[in-house]
Design a protein around this motif. Structure first.
Motif, PDB file in Angstrom:
ATOM      1  N   VAL A  58       0.842  -1.208   0.000  1.00 12.48           N
ATOM      2  CA  VAL A  58       0.000   0.000   0.000  1.00 12.48           C
ATOM      3  C   VAL A  58       0.876   1.257   0.000  1.00 12.48           C
ATOM      4  N   TYR A  59       2.038   1.187   0.662  1.00 16.01           N
ATOM      5  CA  TYR A  59       2.881   2.383   0.803  1.00 16.01           C
ATOM      6  C   TYR A  59       3.699   2.693  -0.463  1.00 16.01           C
ATOM      7  N   PHE A 118      -3.229  10.670  -1.109  1.00 11.93           N
ATOM      8  CA  PHE A 118      -2.008   9.875  -1.340  1.00 11.93           C
ATOM      9  C   PHE A 118      -0.769  10.782  -1.336  1.00 11.93           C
ATOM     10  N   SER A 119      -0.622  11.574  -0.286  1.00  8.10           N
ATOM     11  CA  SER A 119       0.303  12.722  -0.333  1.00  8.10           C
ATOM     12  C   SER A 119       1.751  12.411   0.007  1.00  8.10           C
ATOM     13  N   PRO A 123       5.418  16.352  -1.237  1.00  9.17           N
ATOM     14  CA  PRO A 123       6.124  17.237  -2.181  1.00  9.17           C
ATOM     15  C   PRO A 123       5.169  18.074  -3.038  1.00  9.17           C
ATOM     16  N   GLU A 141      -2.681  10.779   3.824  1.00  8.31           N
ATOM     17  CA  GLU A 141      -1.697   9.741   3.526  1.00  8.31           C
ATOM     18  C   GLU A 141      -1.829   8.626   4.568  1.00  8.31           C
ATOM     19  N   ILE A 142      -1.723   7.376   4.100  1.00  4.98           N
ATOM     20  CA  ILE A 142      -1.958   6.225   4.985  1.00  4.98           C
ATOM     21  C   ILE A 142      -0.696   5.778   5.735  1.00  4.98           C
ATOM     22  N   ALA A 167      -4.474   8.840   7.335  1.00 11.50           N
ATOM     23  CA  ALA A 167      -5.725   8.078   7.213  1.00 11.50           C
ATOM     24  C   ALA A 167      -5.790   7.394   5.853  1.00 11.50           C
ATOM     25  N   ASP A 168      -6.635   6.391   5.808  1.00  8.52           N
ATOM     26  CA  ASP A 168      -7.047   5.831   4.522  1.00  8.52           C
ATOM     27  C   ASP A 168      -8.064   6.828   3.963  1.00  8.52           C
ATOM     28  N   ILE A 169      -7.853   7.309   2.759  1.00  8.59           N
ATOM     29  CA  ILE A 169      -8.719   8.360   2.208  1.00  8.59           C
ATOM     30  C   ILE A 169     -10.183   7.922   2.195  1.00  8.59           C
ATOM     31  N   PRO A 183      -2.331  11.462  -6.834  1.00  7.13           N
ATOM     32  CA  PRO A 183      -1.093  10.879  -7.369  1.00  7.13           C
ATOM     33  C   PRO A 183      -0.817   9.443  -6.902  1.00  7.13           C
TER      34      PRO A 183
HETATM   35  C1  LIG Z   1       2.659   7.024  -5.577  1.00  8.88           C
HETATM   36  S1  LIG Z   1       2.823   7.516  -3.862  1.00  8.88           S
HETATM   37  C2  LIG Z   1       2.788   9.290  -4.042  1.00  8.88           C
HETATM   38  C3  LIG Z   1       3.281  10.011  -2.821  1.00  8.88           C
HETATM   39  C4  LIG Z   1       3.410  11.545  -2.995  1.00  8.88           C
HETATM   40  N1  LIG Z   1       2.185  12.136  -3.474  1.00  8.88           N
HETATM   41  C5  LIG Z   1       4.565  11.892  -3.885  1.00  8.88           C
HETATM   42  O1  LIG Z   1       4.306  12.355  -5.002  1.00  8.88           O
HETATM   43  O2  LIG Z   1       5.718  11.723  -3.483  1.00  8.88           O
HETATM   44  C6  LIG Z   1       1.210   7.116  -3.271  1.00  8.88           C
HETATM   45  C7  LIG Z   1       1.021   7.252  -1.770  1.00  8.88           C
HETATM   46  O3  LIG Z   1      -0.346   6.920  -1.459  1.00  8.88           O
HETATM   47  C8  LIG Z   1      -0.385   6.315  -0.181  1.00  8.88           C
HETATM   48  N2  LIG Z   1      -1.670   5.588  -0.118  1.00  8.88           N
HETATM   49  C9  LIG Z   1      -1.982   4.409  -0.712  1.00  8.88           C
HETATM   50  N3  LIG Z   1      -3.264   4.084  -0.473  1.00  8.88           N
HETATM   51  C10 LIG Z   1      -3.794   5.077   0.292  1.00  8.88           C
HETATM   52  C11 LIG Z   1      -5.093   5.307   0.847  1.00  8.88           C
HETATM   53  N4  LIG Z   1      -6.096   4.445   0.663  1.00  8.88           N
HETATM   54  N5  LIG Z   1      -5.304   6.445   1.548  1.00  8.88           N
HETATM   55  C12 LIG Z   1      -4.285   7.338   1.724  1.00  8.88           C
HETATM   56  N6  LIG Z   1      -3.025   7.162   1.237  1.00  8.88           N
HETATM   57  C13 LIG Z   1      -2.781   6.056   0.512  1.00  8.88           C
HETATM   58  C14 LIG Z   1       0.881   5.476  -0.128  1.00  8.88           C
HETATM   59  O4  LIG Z   1       1.277   5.201   1.193  1.00  8.88           O
HETATM   60  C15 LIG Z   1       1.891   6.358  -0.895  1.00  8.88           C
HETATM   61  O5  LIG Z   1       2.643   7.159  -0.014  1.00  8.88           O
END
Ligand SMILES: C[S@@+](CC[C@H](N)C(=O)[O-])C[C@H]1O[C@@H](n2cnc3c(N)ncnc32)[C@H](O)[C@@H]1O
Length: 256
Positions: A58-59, A118-119, A123, A141-142, A167-169, A183
């Motif tokens: 997920v991360y 998904f922050s 950045p 962000e989770i 949180a999970d969005i 993103p």
């Molecule tokens: C592709 S990364 C982008 C991170 C950031 N926006 C960047 O550009 O560096 C996607 C992110 O979404 C987070 N993520 C995945 N599923 C999520 C959810 N259901 N709710 C919140 N965040 C989530 C992940 O942990 C990961 O850090």
């Protein structure tokens, strides 16, 4: 020093002129020799990692192994006049997306309320705030480690009105926004119903997706909007970066 991307296909460098980490691509031959050369040639590079697989879980973090140098791989990356503190072993971060962050920041209007789903270490949020000090940003962000870095990045860049929520969005309780950024190209499309739920009338939604062509990307987004009964129309599209053989990351811009 700005992003030091020496050979994007072989390795990328995250950090600054004082401390940086080189991350060698997955599958590069003789990585130990390369790591030794990198450390010898670039005095700011204190650690060399190699990706040992594709991004997982997920991360969305690359599994990595340390090939040379310090095992503490936390760095402060310099990009377009701002700083991002991050440990690439704990949090998603890509130096290759610097230009895309600027594209998004350039679309933002004064006073907007913005949701970044998904922050990560945020950045996108920092890039936007550096251009528009009067906007309100909520980042969700989770990964707790990423949120901890996002909070550090607020302080590092001396910015306010940026709220980082761990949180999970899908379970976040939030108000409505003028602009929503999504993103997470692997699965962002499947969260379009959540984005719509948080969108004001007239809001802009930027959704990222991996596809072969603009047509496929637009069709997948349109089909999902239809399935979720989302009332919006496409106002823009952009090919962000190559991802794999014949696959690109696309951004589709929607207006509610
Ligand atoms: C592709 S990364 C982008 C991170 C950031 N926006 C960047 O550009 O560096 C996607 C992110 O979404 C987070 N993520 C995945 N599923 C999520 C959810 N259901 N709710 C919140 N965040 C989530 C992940 O942990 C990961 O850090």
């Amino acid at each position: 020093m700005e992003a030091q991307v020496i050979n994007i296909m072989t390795y990328e460098v995250i950090g600054s002129k004082d401390k940086a980490v080189a991350v060698i691509a997955y599958g590069v031959k003789t990585p130990k020799k390369l790591a030794k050369n990198i450390m010898k040639t670039h005095k700011n590079i204190k650690s060399v990692l190699q990706k040992t697989g594709e991004r997982t879980g997920v991360y969305r973090i690359h599994p990595c192994k340390l090939l040379a140098g310090n095992k503490n791989t936390e760095v402060i990356h310099k990009e377009n006049g701002f700083s991002i503190k991050v440990d690439p072993q704990k949090v998603y971060f890509s130096v290759r997306e610097a230009e895309e962050r600027q594209h998004i920041a350039n679309m933002v209007k004064s006073g907007e309320k913005i949701l970044i789903m998904f922050s990560g270490a945020n950045p996108f949020g920092i890039a936007i705030k550096k251009k528009h000090s009067d906007v309100y940003i909520t980042s969700v962000e989770i990964n707790p480690a990423a949120v901890a870095y996002a909070n550090k990045n607020n302080k590092l860049n001396k910015i306010n009105r940026v709220r980082n929520i761990c949180a999970d969005i899908r379970h976040a309780k939030l108000e409505k926004f003028d602009r929503i950024i999504m993103p997470l190209p692997e699965t962002a499309i499947s969260f379009l119903d959540a984005a719509y739920h948080f969108a004001k009338k007239g809001a802009n939604i930027h959704v990222y997706t991996f596809n072969r062509s603009f047509n496929e990307a637009a069709r997948d987004v349109a089909d999902t909007c239809h399935m979720f009964n989302i009332k919006c129309h496409k106002v823009g599209e952009h090919k962000v970066l190559p991802y794999g053989p014949g696959i690109y990351k696309f951004r589709i811009d929607l207006k509610v």
